[in-house]
Motif scaffolding. Structure first.
Motif, PDB file in Angstrom:
ATOM      1  N   LEU A 121       0.825  -1.209   0.000  1.00 41.23           N
ATOM      2  CA  LEU A 121       0.000   0.000   0.000  1.00 41.23           C
ATOM      3  C   LEU A 121       0.865   1.268   0.000  1.00 41.23           C
ATOM      4  CD1 LEU A 121      -2.773  -1.073   2.550  1.00 41.23           C
ATOM      5  CD2 LEU A 121      -3.069  -0.676   0.095  1.00 41.23           C
ATOM      6  N   SER A 122       1.849   1.287   0.880  1.00 43.47           N
ATOM      7  CA  SER A 122       2.659   2.493   1.049  1.00 43.47           C
ATOM      8  C   SER A 122       3.643   2.719  -0.097  1.00 43.47           C
ATOM      9  CB  SER A 122       3.417   2.394   2.373  1.00 43.47           C
ATOM     10  OG  SER A 122       4.333   3.448   2.497  1.00 43.47           O
ATOM     11  N   ASP A 123       4.483   1.725  -0.369  1.00 46.95           N
ATOM     12  CA  ASP A 123       5.593   1.933  -1.295  1.00 46.95           C
ATOM     13  C   ASP A 123       5.258   1.636  -2.756  1.00 46.95           C
ATOM     14  OD1 ASP A 123       6.879   2.545   1.014  1.00 46.95           O
ATOM     15  OD2 ASP A 123       8.497   1.097   0.804  1.00 46.95           O
ATOM     16  N   ILE A 124       4.321   0.766  -3.008  1.00 40.83           N
ATOM     17  CA  ILE A 124       3.967   0.426  -4.391  1.00 40.83           C
ATOM     18  C   ILE A 124       2.773   1.251  -4.869  1.00 40.83           C
ATOM     19  CG2 ILE A 124       3.288  -1.423  -5.986  1.00 40.83           C
ATOM     20  CD1 ILE A 124       6.150  -1.725  -4.875  1.00 40.83           C
ATOM     21  N   GLU A 125       1.731   1.303  -4.039  1.00 42.24           N
ATOM     22  CA  GLU A 125       0.523   2.023  -4.454  1.00 42.24           C
ATOM     23  C   GLU A 125       0.554   3.502  -4.068  1.00 42.24           C
ATOM     24  OE1 GLU A 125      -3.002  -0.128  -3.297  1.00 42.24           O
ATOM     25  OE2 GLU A 125      -2.148  -2.014  -4.019  1.00 42.24           O
ATOM     26  N   GLY A 126       1.493   3.912  -3.233  1.00 42.70           N
ATOM     27  CA  GLY A 126       1.639   5.321  -2.883  1.00 42.70           C
ATOM     28  C   GLY A 126       0.622   5.844  -1.881  1.00 42.70           C
ATOM     29  N   VAL A 127       0.009   4.949  -1.114  1.00 43.10           N
ATOM     30  CA  VAL A 127      -0.946   5.362  -0.088  1.00 43.10           C
ATOM     31  C   VAL A 127      -0.151   5.913   1.102  1.00 43.10           C
ATOM     32  CG1 VAL A 127      -2.768   4.531   1.484  1.00 43.10           C
ATOM     33  CG2 VAL A 127      -2.589   3.602  -0.839  1.00 43.10           C
ATOM     34  N   SER A 128      -0.626   7.023   1.690  1.00 45.33           N
ATOM     35  CA  SER A 128       0.091   7.600   2.828  1.00 45.33           C
ATOM     36  C   SER A 128       0.066   6.622   3.998  1.00 45.33           C
ATOM     37  CB  SER A 128      -0.542   8.930   3.251  1.00 45.33           C
ATOM     38  OG  SER A 128      -1.764   8.705   3.934  1.00 45.33           O
ATOM     39  N   GLN A 129       1.073   6.704   4.859  1.00 43.86           N
ATOM     40  CA  GLN A 129       1.143   5.796   5.998  1.00 43.86           C
ATOM     41  C   GLN A 129      -0.023   6.014   6.955  1.00 43.86           C
ATOM     42  OE1 GLN A 129       5.114   5.914   7.667  1.00 43.86           O
ATOM     43  NE2 GLN A 129       5.999   4.942   5.855  1.00 43.86           N
ATOM     44  N   ILE A 130      -0.527   7.235   7.027  1.00 44.81           N
ATOM     45  CA  ILE A 130      -1.702   7.503   7.865  1.00 44.81           C
ATOM     46  C   ILE A 130      -2.908   6.731   7.331  1.00 44.81           C
ATOM     47  CG2 ILE A 130      -3.351   9.302   8.557  1.00 44.81           C
ATOM     48  CD1 ILE A 130      -0.924  11.254   8.575  1.00 44.81           C
ATOM     49  N   GLU A 131      -3.087   6.756   6.009  1.00 43.43           N
ATOM     50  CA  GLU A 131      -4.203   6.019   5.394  1.00 43.43           C
ATOM     51  C   GLU A 131      -4.020   4.513   5.557  1.00 43.43           C
ATOM     52  OE1 GLU A 131      -7.159   7.119   4.110  1.00 43.43           O
ATOM     53  OE2 GLU A 131      -6.450   9.014   4.972  1.00 43.43           O
ATOM     54  N   VAL A 132      -2.778   4.054   5.428  1.00 40.44           N
ATOM     55  CA  VAL A 132      -2.497   2.623   5.612  1.00 40.44           C
ATOM     56  C   VAL A 132      -2.886   2.212   7.033  1.00 40.44           C
ATOM     57  CG1 VAL A 132      -0.697   0.853   5.709  1.00 40.44           C
ATOM     58  CG2 VAL A 132      -0.657   2.555   3.881  1.00 40.44           C
ATOM     59  N   SER A 133      -2.516   3.047   8.003  1.00 40.79           N
ATOM     60  CA  SER A 133      -2.839   2.711   9.403  1.00 40.79           C
ATOM     61  C   SER A 133      -4.350   2.637   9.606  1.00 40.79           C
ATOM     62  CB  SER A 133      -2.202   3.713  10.368  1.00 40.79           C
ATOM     63  OG  SER A 133      -2.807   4.984  10.281  1.00 40.79           O
ATOM     64  N   LYS A 134      -5.102   3.536   8.963  1.00 39.12           N
ATOM     65  CA  LYS A 134      -6.567   3.506   9.078  1.00 39.12           C
ATOM     66  C   LYS A 134      -7.131   2.253   8.418  1.00 39.12           C
ATOM     67  CE  LYS A 134      -7.156   8.515   9.256  1.00 39.12           C
ATOM     68  NZ  LYS A 134      -7.599   9.704   8.502  1.00 39.12           N
ATOM     69  N   LYS A 135      -6.648   1.930   7.200  1.00 37.78           N
ATOM     70  CA  LYS A 135      -7.151   0.748   6.477  1.00 37.78           C
ATOM     71  C   LYS A 135      -6.880  -0.543   7.239  1.00 37.78           C
ATOM     72  CE  LYS A 135      -7.076   2.372   1.739  1.00 37.78           C
ATOM     73  NZ  LYS A 135      -6.748   2.058   0.357  1.00 37.78           N
ATOM     74  N   MET A 136      -5.734  -0.581   7.922  1.00 40.83           N
ATOM     75  CA  MET A 136      -5.348  -1.818   8.619  1.00 40.83           C
ATOM     76  C   MET A 136      -5.759  -1.812  10.087  1.00 40.83           C
ATOM     77  SD  MET A 136      -1.774  -2.868   6.859  1.00 40.83           S
ATOM     78  CE  MET A 136      -1.901  -4.466   7.629  1.00 40.83           C
ATOM     79  N   ASN A 137      -6.396  -0.718  10.502  1.00 37.58           N
ATOM     80  CA  ASN A 137      -6.827  -0.583  11.890  1.00 37.58           C
ATOM     81  C   ASN A 137      -5.648  -0.738  12.866  1.00 37.58           C
ATOM     82  OD1 ASN A 137      -8.762  -0.001  13.789  1.00 37.58           O
ATOM     83  ND2 ASN A 137      -9.409  -2.135  14.034  1.00 37.58           N
ATOM     84  N   LEU A 138      -4.561  -0.018  12.555  1.00 35.50           N
ATOM     85  CA  LEU A 138      -3.351  -0.027  13.373  1.00 35.50           C
ATOM     86  C   LEU A 138      -3.012   1.401  13.774  1.00 35.50           C
ATOM     87  CD1 LEU A 138      -1.061  -2.295  11.159  1.00 35.50           C
ATOM     88  CD2 LEU A 138      -2.058  -2.953  13.352  1.00 35.50           C
ATOM     89  N   SER A 139      -2.201   1.526  14.816  1.00 40.65           N
ATOM     90  CA  SER A 139      -1.699   2.859  15.152  1.00 40.65           C
ATOM     91  C   SER A 139      -0.692   3.266  14.077  1.00 40.65           C
ATOM     92  CB  SER A 139      -1.027   2.852  16.528  1.00 40.65           C
ATOM     93  OG  SER A 139       0.187   2.123  16.465  1.00 40.65           O
ATOM     94  N   LEU A 140      -0.448   4.548  13.954  1.00 40.76           N
ATOM     95  CA  LEU A 140       0.529   5.033  12.979  1.00 40.76           C
ATOM     96  C   LEU A 140       1.920   4.489  13.305  1.00 40.76           C
ATOM     97  CD1 LEU A 140       1.174   6.738  10.508  1.00 40.76           C
ATOM     98  CD2 LEU A 140       1.394   8.735  12.024  1.00 40.76           C
ATOM     99  N   THR A 141       2.243   4.425  14.585  1.00 38.32           N
ATOM    100  CA  THR A 141       3.551   3.898  15.008  1.00 38.32           C
ATOM    101  C   THR A 141       3.704   2.433  14.586  1.00 38.32           C
ATOM    102  OG1 THR A 141       3.542   5.395  16.899  1.00 38.32           O
ATOM    103  CG2 THR A 141       5.078   3.548  16.991  1.00 38.32           C
ATOM    104  N   ALA A 142       2.666   1.632  14.804  1.00 38.29           N
ATOM    105  CA  ALA A 142       2.717   0.210  14.418  1.00 38.29           C
ATOM    106  C   ALA A 142       2.831   0.074  12.903  1.00 38.29           C
ATOM    107  CB  ALA A 142       1.476  -0.516  14.921  1.00 38.29           C
ATOM    108  N   THR A 143       2.133   0.930  12.180  1.00 36.76           N
ATOM    109  CA  THR A 143       2.182   0.889  10.714  1.00 36.76           C
ATOM    110  C   THR A 143       3.584   1.216  10.221  1.00 36.76           C
ATOM    111  OG1 THR A 143      -0.131   1.542  10.580  1.00 36.76           O
ATOM    112  CG2 THR A 143       1.204   1.865   8.603  1.00 36.76           C
ATOM    113  N   LYS A 144       4.161   2.277  10.738  1.00 40.92           N
ATOM    114  CA  LYS A 144       5.526   2.666  10.346  1.00 40.92           C
ATOM    115  C   LYS A 144       6.516   1.559  10.674  1.00 40.92           C
ATOM    116  CE  LYS A 144       5.061   7.674  10.646  1.00 40.92           C
ATOM    117  NZ  LYS A 144       5.574   8.900  11.258  1.00 40.92           N
ATOM    118  N   SER A 145       6.344   0.953  11.832  1.00 42.34           N
ATOM    119  CA  SER A 145       7.230  -0.135  12.252  1.00 42.34           C
ATOM    120  C   SER A 145       7.131  -1.327  11.298  1.00 42.34           C
ATOM    121  CB  SER A 145       6.865  -0.560  13.681  1.00 42.34           C
ATOM    122  OG  SER A 145       7.633  -1.664  14.076  1.00 42.34           O
ATOM    123  N   ARG A 146       5.914  -1.685  10.905  1.00 33.91           N
ATOM    124  CA  ARG A 146       5.726  -2.813   9.985  1.00 33.91           C
ATOM    125  C   ARG A 146       6.309  -2.509   8.604  1.00 33.91           C
ATOM    126  NH1 ARG A 146      -0.085  -5.752  11.150  1.00 33.91           N
ATOM    127  NH2 ARG A 146       0.305  -6.125  13.361  1.00 33.91           N
TER     128      ARG A 146
END
Length: 192
Positions: A121-146
């Motif tokens: 989502l983030s690196d291939i599709e260009g979705v912002s990490q904030i949006e990725v965290s919302k889509k995956m129901n994760l905190s922004l910190t957890a999303t960045k870590s993953r």
């Protein structure tokens, strides 16, 4: 005695990489005789540099950088190095990125889903990490870590499955999938 050992080491490296280096030069200049001539010039530069005492971390990349610089030097000496040639070299670099993209997604899909999905989502599709965290129901910190963990895992897969040549600036020169890349062979998602 040390110089003789160095020359023997360079000779074995040259035998291993000479056809790839010649092909690289041929790809740039489209002239077989000239590619042969410049390949010999590259060999002489490698021999002259081998005993300089400078530490070389990535010998293969260093050799390709010498070939690249030799082609540019030749073109400049013939007054053939123009903006058009510069664009061609940049175009070749972009082609290398495109070649890499072809096998990145299959390698990403080899990662565990909890890492693969945020990276896709983030690196291939260009979705912002904030949006990725919302889509995956994760905190922004957890999303960045993953995503960071996924990048590290992907780097390991790239090293395992490809021969990636980079220049001194860290830009790709060429990429080739290893024939014995077990993860891509084993991946049932990749049987196209």
């Amino acid at each position: 005695m040390k110089k003789i050992e160095k020359y023997k080491e360079v000779s074995s490296l040259w035998i291993e990489y000479k056809s790839g280096l010649k092909y690289y030069i041929l790809k740039k200049l489209k002239n077989e005789d000239l590619a042969d001539e410049l390949s010999h010039e590259v060999l002489m530069k490698i021999y002259n540099s081998c005993c300089s005492g400078n530490e070389i971390k990535n010998i293969k990349s260093w050799m390709y950088q010498i070939a690249h610089n030799t082609v540019i030097d030749y073109l400049k000496s013939e007054n053939k190095f123009t903006n058009e040639v510069t664009e061609k070299f940049e175009s070749d670099e972009n082609n290398t990125y495109e070649e890499a993209e072809k096998f990145l997604e299959p390698l990403i899909k080899l990662l565990p889903d909890k890492y693969a999905l945020p990276l896709l989502l983030s690196d291939i599709e260009g979705v912002s990490q904030i949006e990725v965290s919302k889509k995956m129901n994760l905190s922004l910190t957890a999303t960045k870590s993953r995503i960071q963990r996924a990048r590290k895992l992907l780097k390991e897969k790239i090293i395992e499955c490809s021969n990636l040549e980079i220049n001194a600036k860290g830009r790709p020169i060429s990429i080739e999938i290893k024939a014995d890349c077990k993860p891509l062979k084993k991946n049932p998602k990749n049987n196209n």
